[in-house]
Design a protein around this motif. Structure first.
Motif, PDB file in Angstrom:
ATOM      1  N   ASP A   1       0.814  -1.216   0.000  1.00 28.32           N
ATOM      2  CA  ASP A   1       0.000   0.000   0.000  1.00 28.32           C
ATOM      3  C   ASP A   1       0.845   1.263   0.000  1.00 28.32           C
ATOM      4  OD1 ASP A   1      -2.542  -1.350   0.034  1.00 28.32           O
ATOM      5  OD2 ASP A   1      -2.016  -1.966   2.064  1.00 28.32           O
ATOM      6  N   ASP A   2       0.544   2.155  -0.916  1.00 29.59           N
ATOM      7  CA  ASP A   2       1.236   3.423  -1.118  1.00 29.59           C
ATOM      8  C   ASP A   2       2.706   3.257  -1.500  1.00 29.59           C
ATOM      9  OD1 ASP A   2      -1.046   4.946  -0.696  1.00 29.59           O
ATOM     10  OD2 ASP A   2      -0.711   5.005   1.471  1.00 29.59           O
ATOM     11  N   THR A   3       3.093   2.050  -1.871  1.00 26.73           N
ATOM     12  CA  THR A   3       4.431   1.798  -2.392  1.00 26.73           C
ATOM     13  C   THR A   3       4.303   1.204  -3.790  1.00 26.73           C
ATOM     14  OG1 THR A   3       5.288   1.459  -0.167  1.00 26.73           O
ATOM     15  CG2 THR A   3       6.628   0.619  -1.980  1.00 26.73           C
ATOM     16  N   LEU A   4       3.612   0.063  -3.906  1.00 25.56           N
ATOM     17  CA  LEU A   4       3.351  -0.523  -5.225  1.00 25.56           C
ATOM     18  C   LEU A   4       1.983  -0.146  -5.771  1.00 25.56           C
ATOM     19  CD1 LEU A   4       4.794  -4.148  -5.062  1.00 25.56           C
ATOM     20  CD2 LEU A   4       5.847  -2.093  -5.993  1.00 25.56           C
ATOM     21  N   THR A   5       1.096   0.332  -4.905  1.00 22.51           N
ATOM     22  CA  THR A   5      -0.262   0.635  -5.371  1.00 22.51           C
ATOM     23  C   THR A   5      -0.383   1.992  -6.033  1.00 22.51           C
ATOM     24  OG1 THR A   5      -0.880   1.473  -3.184  1.00 22.51           O
ATOM     25  CG2 THR A   5      -1.368  -0.850  -3.664  1.00 22.51           C
ATOM     26  N   CYS A   6       0.632   2.819  -5.970  1.00 20.61           N
ATOM     27  CA  CYS A   6       0.594   4.096  -6.685  1.00 20.61           C
ATOM     28  C   CYS A   6       1.988   4.380  -7.240  1.00 20.61           C
ATOM     29  CB  CYS A   6       0.106   5.232  -5.801  1.00 20.61           C
ATOM     30  SG  CYS A   6       1.196   5.695  -4.459  1.00 20.61           S
ATOM     31  N   GLY A   7       2.065   5.295  -8.178  1.00 23.91           N
ATOM     32  CA  GLY A   7       3.337   5.573  -8.825  1.00 23.91           C
ATOM     33  C   GLY A   7       3.874   4.347  -9.523  1.00 23.91           C
ATOM     34  N   GLN A   8       3.001   3.667 -10.252  1.00 26.12           N
ATOM     35  CA  GLN A   8       3.363   2.355 -10.780  1.00 26.12           C
ATOM     36  C   GLN A   8       4.480   2.375 -11.816  1.00 26.12           C
ATOM     37  OE1 GLN A   8      -0.220   0.202 -11.776  1.00 26.12           O
ATOM     38  NE2 GLN A   8      -0.418  -0.421  -9.650  1.00 26.12           N
ATOM     39  N   GLU A   9       4.665   3.450 -12.548  1.00 26.67           N
ATOM     40  CA  GLU A   9       5.770   3.496 -13.509  1.00 26.67           C
ATOM     41  C   GLU A   9       7.112   3.445 -12.789  1.00 26.67           C
ATOM     42  OE1 GLU A   9       6.073   3.107 -16.861  1.00 26.67           O
ATOM     43  OE2 GLU A   9       3.966   2.553 -16.591  1.00 26.67           O
ATOM     44  N   ARG A  10       7.227   4.169 -11.667  1.00 29.94           N
ATOM     45  CA  ARG A  10       8.471   4.136 -10.894  1.00 29.94           C
ATOM     46  C   ARG A  10       8.634   2.795 -10.199  1.00 29.94           C
ATOM     47  NH1 ARG A  10       6.167   8.915 -10.087  1.00 29.94           N
ATOM     48  NH2 ARG A  10       5.532   8.443  -7.965  1.00 29.94           N
ATOM     49  N   ALA A  11       7.532   2.212  -9.749  1.00 30.69           N
ATOM     50  CA  ALA A  11       7.601   0.883  -9.144  1.00 30.69           C
ATOM     51  C   ALA A  11       8.084  -0.138 -10.174  1.00 30.69           C
ATOM     52  CB  ALA A  11       6.237   0.485  -8.586  1.00 30.69           C
ATOM     53  N   LYS A  12       7.548  -0.042 -11.369  1.00 26.38           N
ATOM     54  CA  LYS A  12       7.958  -0.953 -12.445  1.00 26.38           C
ATOM     55  C   LYS A  12       9.435  -0.762 -12.770  1.00 26.38           C
ATOM     56  CE  LYS A  12       6.601  -2.406 -17.077  1.00 26.38           C
ATOM     57  NZ  LYS A  12       5.662  -2.169 -18.183  1.00 26.38           N
ATOM     58  N   GLU A  13       9.887   0.484 -12.768  1.00 25.90           N
ATOM     59  CA  GLU A  13      11.309   0.768 -13.013  1.00 25.90           C
ATOM     60  C   GLU A  13      12.180   0.089 -11.955  1.00 25.90           C
ATOM     61  OE1 GLU A  13      14.330   4.616 -12.937  1.00 25.90           O
ATOM     62  OE2 GLU A  13      12.193   4.980 -13.173  1.00 25.90           O
ATOM     63  N   ALA A  14      11.773   0.192 -10.688  1.00 28.98           N
ATOM     64  CA  ALA A  14      12.534  -0.439  -9.599  1.00 28.98           C
ATOM     65  C   ALA A  14      12.526  -1.958  -9.736  1.00 28.98           C
ATOM     66  CB  ALA A  14      11.958  -0.026  -8.250  1.00 28.98           C
ATOM     67  N   ILE A  15      11.373  -2.520 -10.037  1.00 28.00           N
ATOM     68  CA  ILE A  15      11.256  -3.982 -10.186  1.00 28.00           C
ATOM     69  C   ILE A  15      12.117  -4.462 -11.354  1.00 28.00           C
ATOM     70  CG2 ILE A  15       9.657  -5.826 -10.842  1.00 28.00           C
ATOM     71  CD1 ILE A  15       7.531  -4.158  -9.172  1.00 28.00           C
ATOM     72  N   ASN A  16      12.053  -3.758 -12.474  1.00 22.28           N
ATOM     73  CA  ASN A  16      12.863  -4.147 -13.633  1.00 22.28           C
ATOM     74  C   ASN A  16      14.357  -4.076 -13.319  1.00 22.28           C
ATOM     75  OD1 ASN A  16      10.663  -4.706 -15.261  1.00 22.28           O
ATOM     76  ND2 ASN A  16      10.641  -2.681 -16.189  1.00 22.28           N
ATOM     77  N   TYR A  17      14.766  -3.050 -12.585  1.00 19.18           N
ATOM     78  CA  TYR A  17      16.171  -2.938 -12.212  1.00 19.18           C
ATOM     79  C   TYR A  17      16.576  -4.113 -11.314  1.00 19.18           C
ATOM     80  CZ  TYR A  17      20.590  -1.172 -10.504  1.00 19.18           C
ATOM     81  OH  TYR A  17      21.919  -1.055 -10.182  1.00 19.18           O
ATOM     82  N   CYS A  18      15.740  -4.417 -10.335  1.00 17.42           N
ATOM     83  CA  CYS A  18      16.029  -5.532  -9.422  1.00 17.42           C
ATOM     84  C   CYS A  18      16.121  -6.850 -10.189  1.00 17.42           C
ATOM     85  CB  CYS A  18      14.972  -5.615  -8.332  1.00 17.42           C
ATOM     86  SG  CYS A  18      14.991  -4.203  -7.201  1.00 17.42           S
ATOM     87  N   LYS A  19      15.229  -7.052 -11.135  1.00 10.78           N
ATOM     88  CA  LYS A  19      15.269  -8.271 -11.947  1.00 10.78           C
ATOM     89  C   LYS A  19      16.533  -8.312 -12.805  1.00 10.78           C
ATOM     90  CE  LYS A  19      10.491  -9.687 -12.366  1.00 10.78           C
ATOM     91  NZ  LYS A  19       9.454 -10.055 -13.323  1.00 10.78           N
ATOM     92  N   MET A  20      16.915  -7.169 -13.385  1.00  9.83           N
ATOM     93  CA  MET A  20      18.107  -7.106 -14.209  1.00  9.83           C
ATOM     94  C   MET A  20      19.354  -7.474 -13.397  1.00  9.83           C
ATOM     95  SD  MET A  20      20.576  -4.255 -15.675  1.00  9.83           S
ATOM     96  CE  MET A  20      20.345  -3.390 -14.217  1.00  9.83           C
ATOM     97  N   LYS A  21      19.377  -7.089 -12.124  1.00 13.64           N
ATOM     98  CA  LYS A  21      20.489  -7.404 -11.230  1.00 13.64           C
ATOM     99  C   LYS A  21      20.377  -8.807 -10.626  1.00 13.64           C
ATOM    100  CE  LYS A  21      23.103  -3.706 -10.896  1.00 13.64           C
ATOM    101  NZ  LYS A  21      24.529  -3.741 -11.185  1.00 13.64           N
ATOM    102  N   ASN A  22      19.331  -9.556 -11.000  1.00 12.13           N
ATOM    103  CA  ASN A  22      19.073 -10.902 -10.463  1.00 12.13           C
ATOM    104  C   ASN A  22      18.861 -10.905  -8.952  1.00 12.13           C
ATOM    105  OD1 ASN A  22      19.157 -12.303 -12.941  1.00 12.13           O
ATOM    106  ND2 ASN A  22      21.389 -12.180 -12.901  1.00 12.13           N
ATOM    107  N   CYS A  23      18.271  -9.842  -8.455  1.00 11.74           N
ATOM    108  CA  CYS A  23      17.954  -9.764  -7.031  1.00 11.74           C
ATOM    109  C   CYS A  23      16.734 -10.640  -6.736  1.00 11.74           C
ATOM    110  CB  CYS A  23      17.611  -8.322  -6.633  1.00 11.74           C
ATOM    111  SG  CYS A  23      18.942  -7.145  -6.855  1.00 11.74           S
ATOM    112  N   LYS A  24      16.694 -11.192  -5.556  1.00 11.57           N
ATOM    113  CA  LYS A  24      15.491 -11.873  -5.087  1.00 11.57           C
ATOM    114  C   LYS A  24      14.454 -10.807  -4.779  1.00 11.57           C
ATOM    115  CE  LYS A  24      17.043 -16.074  -5.140  1.00 11.57           C
ATOM    116  NZ  LYS A  24      16.495 -17.048  -6.070  1.00 11.57           N
ATOM    117  N   ILE A  25      13.200 -11.125  -5.024  1.00  7.20           N
ATOM    118  CA  ILE A  25      12.115 -10.168  -4.800  1.00  7.20           C
ATOM    119  C   ILE A  25      11.172 -10.724  -3.741  1.00  7.20           C
ATOM    120  CG2 ILE A  25      10.113  -9.039  -5.864  1.00  7.20           C
ATOM    121  CD1 ILE A  25      11.726  -8.896  -8.447  1.00  7.20           C
ATOM    122  N   ALA A  26      10.715  -9.842  -2.851  1.00 13.82           N
ATOM    123  CA  ALA A  26       9.777 -10.249  -1.809  1.00 13.82           C
ATOM    124  C   ALA A  26       8.764  -9.133  -1.579  1.00 13.82           C
ATOM    125  CB  ALA A  26      10.521 -10.548  -0.506  1.00 13.82           C
ATOM    126  N   ILE A  27       7.662  -9.519  -0.972  1.00 17.03           N
ATOM    127  CA  ILE A  27       6.645  -8.578  -0.517  1.00 17.03           C
ATOM    128  C   ILE A  27       6.675  -8.612   1.011  1.00 17.03           C
ATOM    129  CG2 ILE A  27       4.176  -8.034  -0.440  1.00 17.03           C
ATOM    130  CD1 ILE A  27       5.374  -7.702  -3.252  1.00 17.03           C
TER     131      ILE A  27
END
Length: 177
Positions: free
Chosen positions: A38-64
């Protein structure tokens, strides 16, 4: 006969090397990106997507890591964030309401949530063998950010001014990873 034994030993060594090298590549990650909902991934989704894509590019593990009381995220369109359930299915951490706080005590509740999030970050760190300073918590609550940083984790404040993750997030992540 000795030639055959030498060949067998060499083949076993090569197979063992390939197996263990592959095992290390698939099970060891050097970074982790942990997102509040809430208020992190639920809004500002273009910036959230940018962060997620960067994390994936770096092969980082992702969690909620959310203050929601259950594993509930059906209100978020994961595909718009370049996420799917498999990205975090085993690493979805939610709030455990076993505390002594009442809803009348906002500071107690905020500290309880922050402590709970840090506990989940520690679990995530141990599970994936990632150093805490290479795990980033993205969260809109400043208390959670402070507690995470005090525990040795990196943290990025997703504030209400920007509605979600800040601009130029890739530059910020580059300094962490």
């Amino acid at each position: 006969m000795i030639f055959i034994i030498i060949i067998i030993v060499i083949v076993v060594i090569i197979i063992s090397y390939i197996y263990f090298k592959k095992e290390n590549l698939t099970n060891d990650s050097s970074c982790g990106c942990v997102f509040d909902l809430d208020d992190t991934l639920t809004c500002g989704q273009e910036r959230a997507k940018e962060a997620i894509n960067y994390c994936k590019m770096k092969n980082c593990k992702i969690a909620i890591n959310t203050a929601r009381p259950t594993k509930w995220y059906s209100d978020i369109k994961l595909s718009q964030l370049n996420l799917n359930e498999d990205d975090f299915n085993d690493d979805f951490y939610h709030y455990d309401f076993n505390n002594n706080c009442t809803f009348a005590s906002n500071s107690c509740l905020q500290e309880s949530i922050a402590n709970n999030k840090v506990k989940h970050l520690q679990t995530f760190s141990r599970k994936w063998n990632i150093k805490p300073n290479k795990i980033v918590l993205f969260d809109d609550q400043i208390t959670n950010i402070k507690f995470a940083k005090n525990a040795g984790f990196s943290a990025i404040h997703a504030n209400h001014v920007n509605c979600g993750i800040p601009n130029s997030i890739t530059n910020v992540l580059e300094t962490i990873f």
